[in-house]
Design an enzyme around this catalytic site. Structure first.
Site, short mmCIF file in Angstrom:
data_model
loop_
_atom_site.label_atom_id
_atom_site.label_comp_id
_atom_site.label_asym_id
_atom_site.label_seq_id
_atom_site.Cartn_x
_atom_site.Cartn_y
_atom_site.Cartn_z
N TYR A 106 0.86 -1.18 0.00
CA TYR A 106 0.00 0.00 0.00
C TYR A 106 0.89 1.23 0.00
CZ TYR A 106 -3.18 3.64 1.57
OH TYR A 106 -3.91 4.80 1.66
N GLU A 189 -3.35 7.43 -4.22
CA GLU A 189 -3.29 6.15 -3.50
C GLU A 189 -3.12 4.99 -4.47
OE1 GLU A 189 -6.01 4.72 0.07
OE2 GLU A 189 -6.93 4.22 -1.84
#
Ligand code: ADP
Ligand code: MG
Length: 376
Positions: A106, A189
């Site tokens: 992530y 993101e």
């Protein structure tokens, strides 16, 4: 402003961040032809402004051509029920080659308001809901506050990697930060950023939100706006320079000034109700603008009442009254309208409303407004 995954991936490519090969499809009749150009297995992905598409059935793997065509037909046009964004109709799908995932990471850049800087968030728990990871295993989330001359190596090393991968990850971090800064993004993101079994690093998902206040200097970004994804009432409001946000309650509000709008929402809460919207008509609204704002407000289906709370400074109370009166004349308004005005030409405004022959409840102060709203 939000953009789609496929658009964000195009931007990623421009900044050197690798993504899997993919093709976009918007029409059912194109599916079979488009599918012939994609190598199998592939992943079919709903393009909607929402996260957690996978959980909602909007991201599916297909191993054969027939399976891919069937899944693409299922997803294109479906109503995706996501936990994050409610129901979204899928108007576009991305057909992407499936990659052999070795590890899902992530990576994101967001704004840290407490520290007044951009923060990088990195975790080994890619592909998961990051808020959930933060709750359950916060030690797996590594945050680096970005100052002018930042060095992400130590943060990357906390993931437990050594050697070449560390350096490629650092390069990706610099490229993504460049994008964040140059395009005035408020969130970038990648979840997941994957290391493949072939030792490549690829962005499998891509989410970018942009700062609306900076869009004027990014024509290329503004052009990416997908109006079908926006709330139609909010879009209409933007055209007239009104600041309107749809909310879940039943009391429509028309207010001038964001601070007064917040206070008005508190007042509605005190009366045991919730606001149906946030609507700031701004300081110098004309009676035409007021009329437009009122029409917009009243087109909401869930309304129990409308509460107009205006401080007449630059906007005069008589302009407000004219605008509301004209709007109500042309509309079939079935709900009570409560008006509280204070400031310039307050008496004239009240007179216009009282002599209009239309039904208004004009209140003198907020306490009186609370009592009226309570009894609706
Ligand atoms: P969302 O986060 O909206 O659910 P993602 O794009 O992250 O959508 O897809 C969900 C999951 O599907 C990813 O976490 C990843 O495990 C898998 N996935 C997505 N794209 C691919 C791909 N091209 N190849 C293999 N797996 C994929
Ligand atoms: Mg994702």
């Amino acid at each position: 402003m939000k953009i789609h995954e496929y658009q964000a991936k195009e931007l990623f490519k421009k900044y050197g961040i690798k993504v899997p090969k993919s093709v976009l499809c918007e029409k059912r009749e194109d599916i079979e032809t488009v599918m012939k150009t994609v190598s199998l297995p592939c992943v079919i992905k709903a393009q909607v402004h929402s996260g957690a598409r996978g959980k909602a059935g909007g991201v599916k793997l297909a191993r054969t051509y027939d399976e891919a065509v069937r899944i693409a037909n299922d997803i294109l046009g479906m109503e995706l029920k996501s936990t994050q964004a409610g129901i979204k109709k899928v108007n576009k799908i991305l057909i992407e080659e499936a990659v052999d995932i070795y590890k899902e990471l992530y990576l994101s850049f967001t704004f840290d308001r407490t520290n007044e800087c951009v923060a990088m968030i990195l975790s080994t728990e890619g592909g998961m809901d990051i808020e959930e990871v933060a709750k359950v295993s916060p030690e797996k989330i590594h945050t680096l506050l970005i100052k002018d001359d930042f060095n992400p190596i130590e943060t990357v090393q906390k993931l437990g990697f050594n050697g070449g991968i560390t350096y490629i990850l650092c390069k990706y971090i610099f490229m993504l930060y460049k994008l964040t800064k140059e395009k005035d993004a408020s969130l970038v993101e990648i979840n997941p950023l994957v290391i493949t079994k072939q030792a490549e690093i690829l962005a499998l998902d891509a989410k970018i939100n942009f700062d609306d206040n900076a869009l004027f200097r990014h024509e290329d970004i503004s052009a990416l706006k997908d109006e079908k994804e926006e709330n139609p009432l909010e879009l209409e409001a933007q055209k007239f320079g009104l600041s309107y946000i749809k909310l879940d309650g039943t009391i429509g509000c028309m207010v001038n000034g964001a601070g007064l709008a917040m206070a008005t929402m508190d007042v509605i809460r005190l009366a045991g109700k919730d606001a149906a919207n946030f609507l700031d008509v701004g300081g110098g609204a004309s009676s035409e603008k007021i009329e437009k704002a009122f029409k917009l407000l009243i087109s909401d289906v869930n309304l129990e009442a409308v509460f107009i709370n205006i401080f007449g400074g630059i906007l005069r109370c008589d302009f407000l009254a004219e605008g509301v009166k004209n709007a109500i004349k042309t509309l079939d308004v079935q709900v009570p309208v409560i008006v509280r005005m204070e400031g310039t030409n307050k008496e004239l405004g009240a007179q216009i409303l009282n002599e209009s022959g239309l039904k208004f409840t004009v209140v003198d102060d907020l306490n009186e407004a609370i009592e009226v709203i309570k009894n609706i």
